[in-house]
Structure formats: structure tokens, C-alpha cells
Design an enzyme around this catalytic site. Structure first.
Site, short mmCIF file in Angstrom:
data_model
loop_
_atom_site.label_atom_id
_atom_site.label_comp_id
_atom_site.label_asym_id
_atom_site.label_seq_id
_atom_site.Cartn_x
_atom_site.Cartn_y
_atom_site.Cartn_z
CE1 TYR A 287 -9.90 -13.65 -9.59
CE2 TYR A 287 -9.27 -12.67 -11.68
CZ TYR A 287 -9.60 -12.53 -10.33
OH TYR A 287 -9.63 -11.29 -9.75
CD GLU A 355 -8.41 -8.13 -10.86
OE1 GLU A 355 -9.20 -9.08 -11.10
OE2 GLU A 355 -8.60 -6.97 -11.25
CD1 TRP A 393 -11.40 -10.45 -6.80
CD2 TRP A 393 -10.51 -8.47 -7.37
NE1 TRP A 393 -12.43 -9.56 -6.99
CE2 TRP A 393 -11.91 -8.34 -7.34
CE3 TRP A 393 -9.73 -7.34 -7.69
CZ2 TRP A 393 -12.56 -7.14 -7.63
CZ3 TRP A 393 -10.38 -6.15 -7.98
CH2 TRP A 393 -11.78 -6.07 -7.95
CD GLU A 400 -17.04 -10.88 -9.74
OE1 GLU A 400 -16.29 -10.12 -9.12
OE2 GLU A 400 -16.84 -11.22 -10.91
#
Ligand code: FCB
Length: 456
Positions: A287, A355, A393, A400
Site C-alpha cells: 500500500y 492486495e 483491494w 475497514e
């Protein structure tokens, strides 16, 4: 030649709704989620799965990553819920109808409450309990599932549970980090062996797709806050080693080093994992990039820098001035994804991006996020990295974790009041990107052409 997998990912607790038998449900009910929220019905995927898989098909995906909820299959120790297994078997059938290759995750953060009350993965018996559950799943659906993630982000899990205290049981206990890491590795190895030994005759439309088992591994691009500061640099390398490297090392039969000198005691070795590969691929969940800093530290914004424990000598800084940030304050840093892939190349196993995504309520950053990260994927492939698929994702907005329903990660938006889904602009773009590649791997030039057309 197998097609490149263009997918999206979800997890059971985040989308199904009413997962009342797990540790998260219990933790939510104690008021631990931002805004006092609980997962509740979340996207009601349990009832709306067909519509959701239609969305996946409409986006043009050829693969779907989801997780099976252990607490549904075994709500009490040794009591097996046939209806839950039926539901997952049906889900896989529905994937097949839509030409979505299933990637099944066996553990995505939640565990049955009975298991958590026994100490979760810190107890010696945990790996055998997990193996019992895995056997049931494999016996029921194994023939039809080519791709498996045994564990999702075991590194994030133990840090969230026993260091940073944002996942249940949220107790600060470095010893538990090492115990749980060791038992998670034992659990992983048993799951790997069960999947490979129990599935003999394959069935269904994906029966010729080789079975591959891996983990979905969270990686963060760590950098020293003060580039030349020797202590920041040293601590950064400890973070990289513990967080990014220890799992890939352990599951490829290399050194097992679940510990940090002076902070987390080194875990005992797992002999069954030594000297052999227990993954057929590594999944990367990527991420963002963060900075690591140490006290003494005098910087204008220092109070925000040590978020978990103000007495802690080590802190993480999520961004620097000028960074573009997600709604969660995570910096957008696509080259980190390429760097992670290059790093993992050394392990000699295929990679999937399991992801990658962004919390972006208004969907103004996600289109560019998608292009820039896919460009990294494309480049890595050109540079000889065996990268076989990309799972965004997420398919849908969802619950979350500790942040509740605020962050929006979906290619499809969910209105939680009406449960109406709508494909976001980024979802449309993803569809165009996939269509332009025709299930082959992403290419830099195709992405560039599309990106220019979109004038982002
Ligand atoms: C990952 C988790 C996933 C989701 C994203 C935003 O670490 O695996 O469940 O919460 O972060």
C-alpha cells in the site's frame, strides 16, 4: 501459457455480515472501533454474493480473491457447520460460472472466539486446530480451487495484536509476537502439506490450472526519516528485516528470525519449515511507504511521530510534506511496489500482487493510483520478474477493521443504507485496462496510451 490474473480481493469479515462467532465481532462490541461502529451487516455479501460476483465479471476480472471464515465453519471447537461449507462451495461454483479463478485465503485476521479465548496463535495447540479446519475446507472444495493463501499478513496480525494494539486481544506483549509467529508458521506449513497431499483428483473448469499455495504478505517500503542518520538507518534495517523479510525467509526454507534484538525475543525454530520451500508463490500486499525515526528527535511535527506509545524510542512517520495522501493519510508511492517485487525476486518463486489499493472516498486519486501501480507491475515483468497476477483491494467498499466504514477502498461503491452497489470511475478504468490487455500481462505502453486518453 496461463493468463495473467486480473483480480480483486476481499475478506470474509469485511464483507459478509453477521460474523458473530469471531474475535473481531466480540472486540467491536466492546466499543473498540472508530465511531463506535461494528461490522454488523457490512455489505451483506452473505446474501448478495451473486450480485457482487456479477460486478467482478462486469469489470472483466478473471480471478477473485476471497477468504473463508473459520468461525462460520467451526463456531465451537469441533462443531462443524455444514451450511457454511455449502455456502462457500456454492460461492466457488458461482465464480466458475463467471469465469473467475478462485484464490482462497484460509485465514484473514479473524479467528473463532473459542480459539481466541484459548490464546489464539500464542498457544501450542493452535496450529493443530487450524489444521483441522483446513482439512474440512480442503476436503469440501479443494478439488475446485487452484490458488490458496494460507495466511493473510501474519506479520501485520502479530504486530496489530501484540505491539500496536489495534487488533484483538490488543495486549502489548513482545513474547506473544514471537510465539504467535512461530505457531502461524507451523499452521502455514501444515496447511501447505494438507492442500498438496489431500487434493488428488481435480474438478471444475479450472482443473488444469496447477495448484499453488502461498501467503499474502504485507510489505511496507521503510525508509529512514533522516537519510544519513546512523540510528534511523539502523532501525530502518531492523524494520525491513523483521517486517518485510522474516516471512519470505521462513516460508522459503531459509533462516527463521521472528524477533528483534533487545525488543522481541527470537522465536523458537519450526523444524518442519527448515530447508524446504513451503510456498509455491509469494503474494504481496503493498500500500505505502513510511519513514522510521528514533529519539532523540527534534522535528516540528514530532508529537505525531510516535503514535503507538509516546514513550517508545522508535516511531513511524506516515508522510512528508508534498506527499499525496489517501483518506487514511497513507502516502502514494508506486515505486515501492516495484522495489518490493525486485527484492522478492531473489526467493525464486512466482509472485502475485494479492492486495494493492487506496482509501479514496471521492475516487479522485484511485485512477492514477491504479495506473501508476500497474505500471510498476508491467515494468517488473519486463525486467524479468515472474509476476503472475494483480488483485486490487478491494472489489467493494467494506468494513475497514478498526477504522470502521469510513475508508472507502472499493472499485465499486457501497451505499450501506440501501446496499446499492455502483461501479466507480476507477472500476470502469480497470475494466478498460483489462480489456486492452486481453488477459495478458500489463504493458507499460498500453497503460501509457490509456492513461493519456484519460488525461489524468
Ligand atoms: C490490508 C488487509 C485488508 C485491508 C487492507 C486495507 O492490510 O489485509 O484486509 O484492510 O489492508
Amino acid at each position: 501459457m496461463t493468463a495473467f490474473l486480473w483480480g480483486a480481493a476481499t475478506s470474509s469479515h469485511q464483507i459478509e455480515g453477521n460474523n458473530i462467532h469471531n474475535d473481531w465481532w466480540d472486540w467491536e462490541s466492546q466499543g473498540n472501533i472508530e465511531g463506535g461502529e461494528g461490522s454488523g451487516l457490512t455489505c451483506d455479501h452473505w446474501n448478495r454474493f451473486a450480485e457482487d460476483l456479477d460486478l467482478a465479471r462486469d469489470l472483466g476480472l478473471n480471478s477473485y480473491r476471497f477468504s473463508v471464515e473459520w468461525s462460520r465453519i467451526e463456531p465451537e471447537c469441533g462443531r462443524w457447520n455444514k451450511e457454511a461449507l455449502d455456502w462457500y462451495e456454492n460461492l466457488i461454483g458461482e465464480c466458475e460460472k463467471r469465469n473467475l479463478i478462485p484464490m482462497l485465503t484460509l485465514h484473514h485476521f479473524t479467528t473463532p472466539l473459542w480459539f481466541a479465548r484459548e490464546g489464539g496463535f500464542t498457544t501450542e495447540k493452535s496450529a493443530n486446530w487450524f489444521a483441522g479446519y483446513v482439512k474440512r475446507v480442503v476436503e469440501r472444495v479443494g478439488k475446485r480451487v487452484p490458488l490458496w493463501c494460507t495466511l493473510n499478513e501474519p506479520n501485520t496480525l502479530v504486530v496489530g495484536q501484540y505491539i500496536a494494539s489495534y487488533m484483538p486481544p490488543a495486549t502489548y506483549s513482545p513474547r506473544s509476537v514471537s510465539k504467535a509467529s512461530r505457531n502461524l508458521l507451523r499452521a502455514h506449513v501444515q496447511a501447505y502439506d494438507i492442500i498438496h497431499s489431500k487434493i488428488q483428483k481435480r474438478e471444475g473448469p479450472f482443473r488444469d490450472h496447477p495448484i499453488a499455495v502461498g501467503i499474502a504478505h504485507n510489505m511496507i517500503d521503510f525508509h529512514p526519516l533522516r537519510t544519513l542518520h546512523p540510528i534511523d538507518r539502523m532501525v530502518t534495517s531492523l524494520f525491513r528485516r523483521f517486517y518485510n523479510r522474516s516471512w519470505p525467509d521462513a516460508v522459503t526454507g531459509n533462516e527463521q528470525h521472528f524477533g528483534v534484538l533487545g525488543i522481541i525475543p527470537m522465536a523458537a525454530q519450526v523444524p518442519q519449515a527448515r530447508g524446504r520451500k513451503t510456498v509455491d508463490f509469494l503474494g504481496v500486499n503493498y500500500y505505502t511507504r513510511v519513514f522510521v525515526a528514533c529519539r532523540p528527535f527534534n522535528h516540528g511535527d514530532s508529537p505525531d511521530l510516535f503514535p503507538t506509545a509516546s514513550s517508545s524510542p522508535v516511531g513511524i512517520v506516515f508522510s512528508k510534506k508534498g506527499d499525496r495522501l489517501s483518506d487514511l493519510g497513507w502516502a502514494i508511492h508506486p515505486t515501492g511496489l516495484g522495489d518490493m517485487c525486485h527484492f522478492l525476486k531473489g526467493y525464486g518463486v512466482p509472485l502475485y500482487i494479492t492486495e494493492n489499493g487506496i482509501a479514496d472516498h471521492d475516487d479522485d486519486l484511485r485512477p492514477d493510483y491504479l495506473f501508476s501501480h500497474l505500471t510498476q507491475v508491467a515494468q517488473a515483468i519486463t525486467e524479468g520478474i515472474d509476476l503472475r497476477g494483480y488483485f486490487h483491494w478491494s472489489l467493494l467498499d467494506n468494513f475497514e477493521w478498526v477504522k470502521g466504514f469510513g475508508p472507502r477502498f472499493g472499485l465499486c461503491a457501497v451505499d450501506y443504507k440501501t446496499q446499492k452497489r455502483s461501479i466507480r470511475r476507477s472500476g470502469q478504468l480497470y475494466r478498460e485496462i483489462i480489456a486492452a490487455h486481453g488477459y495478458s500481462a500489463p504493458s507499460v505502453s498500453t497503460l501509457e496510451t490509456l492513461c493519456n486518453q484519460e488525461s489524468l
